[in-house]
Design an enzyme around this catalytic site. Structure first.
Site, short mmCIF file in Angstrom:
data_model
loop_
_atom_site.label_atom_id
_atom_site.label_comp_id
_atom_site.label_asym_id
_atom_site.label_seq_id
_atom_site.Cartn_x
_atom_site.Cartn_y
_atom_site.Cartn_z
N GLY A 109 41.57 43.93 32.84
CA GLY A 109 42.21 43.31 31.82
C GLY A 109 41.83 41.83 32.23
O GLY A 109 40.58 41.46 32.41
N SER A 110 42.68 40.90 31.73
CA SER A 110 42.32 39.41 31.44
C SER A 110 42.28 38.83 32.99
O SER A 110 42.68 39.49 33.97
CB SER A 110 43.40 38.75 30.61
OG SER A 110 44.54 38.57 31.34
N CYS A 142 34.42 44.77 27.56
CA CYS A 142 34.45 43.60 28.87
C CYS A 142 32.81 43.41 29.22
O CYS A 142 32.78 42.67 29.78
CB CYS A 142 35.07 44.24 30.16
SG CYS A 142 34.53 46.01 30.60
N GLY A 191 45.90 37.83 34.15
CA GLY A 191 46.56 38.83 34.53
C GLY A 191 46.28 39.52 35.81
O GLY A 191 46.95 39.79 36.76
N GLY A 192 44.94 39.55 35.85
CA GLY A 192 44.56 40.00 37.24
C GLY A 192 44.83 39.21 38.66
O GLY A 192 44.95 39.51 39.59
N GLU A 216 39.29 44.18 37.52
CA GLU A 216 38.17 43.93 36.74
C GLU A 216 38.42 43.19 35.58
O GLU A 216 39.16 43.57 34.90
CB GLU A 216 37.42 45.15 36.37
CG GLU A 216 36.07 45.14 35.56
CD GLU A 216 36.32 45.16 33.92
OE1 GLU A 216 36.38 44.01 33.50
OE2 GLU A 216 36.71 46.08 33.47
#
Length: 526
Positions: free
Chosen positions: A239-240, A300, A243-244, A263
């Site tokens: 994700g973003s 991505c 968020g990560g 990732e």
């Protein structure tokens, strides 16, 4: 559709809060309500996962392989119901969903094959030398072993292949780790269907209760609780960056820090070298227009940065690319939040100093839709503004024009970590710019030559990860067979009796796998 959380082989309807998925193409809430997980549900799932780990981690590779293959069969048996649910919840076309289902099943079967092959455990044996002087050498044997329950955060842009039974779940289960999935709120029915399929496969193949659970919930609370739970031993996320990193910080601040394999996307620079650009100007522009707009840019590996040296050919490339983008169709994005973020982030990029919009498909956009766009900026302005390296998730790309090879060097040196970097060049180009290519290697997980970055092959040699901020740990991949190594750790056994050794390390080598024995690779016994 039962709308309940899955706690191993059981369903829980304890939650009072409910969620509903959304049809982004119709801009309407879908029928059916799904229970939000309670604290009791979370505790039950994590307790079952811990108990299941004791037995599941000891199952044979063949048993786990059969389990993975059974999941693939159960997913296929869902038929059109799964395809239609995923289409409605993602606005992705039928062909894309059917292809993604095939990829999901292929990943499961890849890991089943990997388990039977056995080489992935890196079994290494150094036999004893009792007469060695001045001290005897002990018998030492080492292999990779599973680490414990894994929490998987499903992705928005791949409702099947990076979701409930996607690569993270498949590789964790293959390694011998139970999985607890946090369902994506955009794919609640898709998640339920696939979760039920996994549970059926687990029961049919005799896996322990708790080897798989799935929980749904609003907001940050569910994810936070799962990451901080003491039974969680690793986290997988796609994700973003925001968020990560939030999950990563939670994980390292625990009493027992755990790895987060996140990732987090990248801008995937593409460098167009002079001779190649001169020979194929218009073809390259058309190819990259297709790559930028593929899947509404929701990959991505979308090419968010195009780099070239100032020239007449680069100007012509920009003109052709602008025309192709202008004539491309507007399309619906995965959900309302992604559509809003794309619009906001695109506007932010376009308002940066020196950035000039050169093309946008300004046709009427459906609700939750996106207008593709391409902008241009000088390398001087790019180098002075770190904000231009922020990902704009969607069909948008920024062209950076360098005055010479030296300035191209500066641009590559200043790039942050990437999933991919691509060079478009003929043989002379690649020799002339060899220094820049070696510089780019330090910035990326995958170097691509004369292709497009969109599209990730699921195979043993794939590296889908990269230096920060593309991923939290550049040593690992989230795609391909090596993804299994995220959820395993090396264990050495010194002077262990044969009956206490895993089969992979026993003298007779009952599984017939290839091992390193005293520095020599062999599948014979010791």
């Amino acid at each position: 559709m039962h709308g309940n959380n899955r706690i191993g082989f059981e369903l829980s309807d304890k939650g009072t809060a409910t969620l509903q998925s959304f049809n982004p193409a119709k801009a309407e809430t879908r029928a059916g309500k799904f229970k939000g997980a309670t604290s009791e549900d979370i505790e039950a799932a994590m307790t079952k996962a811990k108990i299941a780990f004791d037995s599941y981690s000891q199952t044979s590779p063949e048993k786990r392989a059969q389990f993975l293959e059974a999941i693939a069969d159960e997913i296929l048996n869902l038929g059109d119901e799964l395809v239609h649910a995923a289409m409605e919840e993602s606005a992705l076309p039928e062909g894309r969903i059917v292809g993604e289902r095939g990829r999901t099943m292929g990943q499961l079967k890849l890991f089943a094959s990997l388990l039977r092959d056995g080489v992935w455990v890196e079994a290494t044996i150094d036999t004893a030398q009792p007469s060695r002087e001045p001290l005897p050498k002990p018998d030492i044997r080492k292999m990779l072993r599973p680490i414990g329950p894994v929490v998987v955060f499903t992705a928005s842009n791949f409702p099947l292949a990076f979701s409930t039974a996607g690569g993270d779940t498949a590789s964790a289960l293959a390694s011998g780790c139970p999985v607890v999935v946090k369902a994506h709120n955009s794919h609640l029915q898709t998640n339920e269907l696939v979760s039920d399929a996994i549970a059926r496969a687990a029961e049919k193949t005799g896996m322990p209760d708790g080897v798989y659970s799935s929980l749904a919930g609003e907001g940050f609370e569910l994810g936070t609780t799962l990451v901080k739970h003491p039974n969680t031993k690793a986290v997988a996320f796609t994700g973003s960056l925001d968020g990560g990193m939030a999950l990563y910080k939670m994980a390292i601040e625990r009493d027992e820090p755990i790895p987060v394999f996140a990732e987090m996307g990248s801008i995937n620079p593409v460098i167009f070298l002079p001779e190649k650009l001169k020979a194929e100007t218009n073809d390259l522009a058309k190819t990259y227009a297709g790559s930028i707009t593929l899947g509404v840019g929701q990959f991505c590996t979308n090419p968010g940065l195009l780099i070239g040296l100032e020239s007449r050919e680069l100007d012509q490339f920009c003109e052709t690319l602008a025309h192709e983008i202008t004539t491309s169709a507007a399309a619906t994005m995965l959900n309302e939040g992604i559509a809003n973020s794309f619009s906001k982030n695109k506007e932010t990029s376009l308002t940066q100093n020196g950035v000039k919009l050169i093309s946008s498909n300004n046709v009427e956009t459906p609700r939750n839709g996106a207008n593709a766009a391409v902008a241009r900026v000088s390398a001087t302005d790019f180098l002075s503004n770190p904000n231009l390296q922020h990902e704009v998730f969607g069909p948008y790309s920024l062209i950076v024009t360098c005055r010479d090879q030296s300035q191209l060097d500066e641009v590559i040196t200043q790039l942050s970590g990437q999933l991919t970097i691509t060079f478009m060049g003929n043989e002379n180009d690649l020799k002339t710019f060899e220094k820049q290519i070696h510089s780019a290697e330090k910035k990326t997980g995958r170097l691509i030559y004369n292709g497009v970055p969109t599209g990730v092959e699921v195979c043993s040699s794939m590296q889908h990860g990269g230096p920060f901020p593309a991923a939290t740990d550049s040593r690992f991949t989230s795609v391909g067979s090596d993804a299994i190594k995220r959820f395993a750790r090396p264990v050495s056994y010194q002077n262990a009796p044969q009956f206490l050794l895993p089969d992979e390390l026993k003298n007779e080598n009952p599984n017939g796998i290839w091992r390193s024995v005293d520095g020599i690779w062999t599948n014979n016994g010791v």
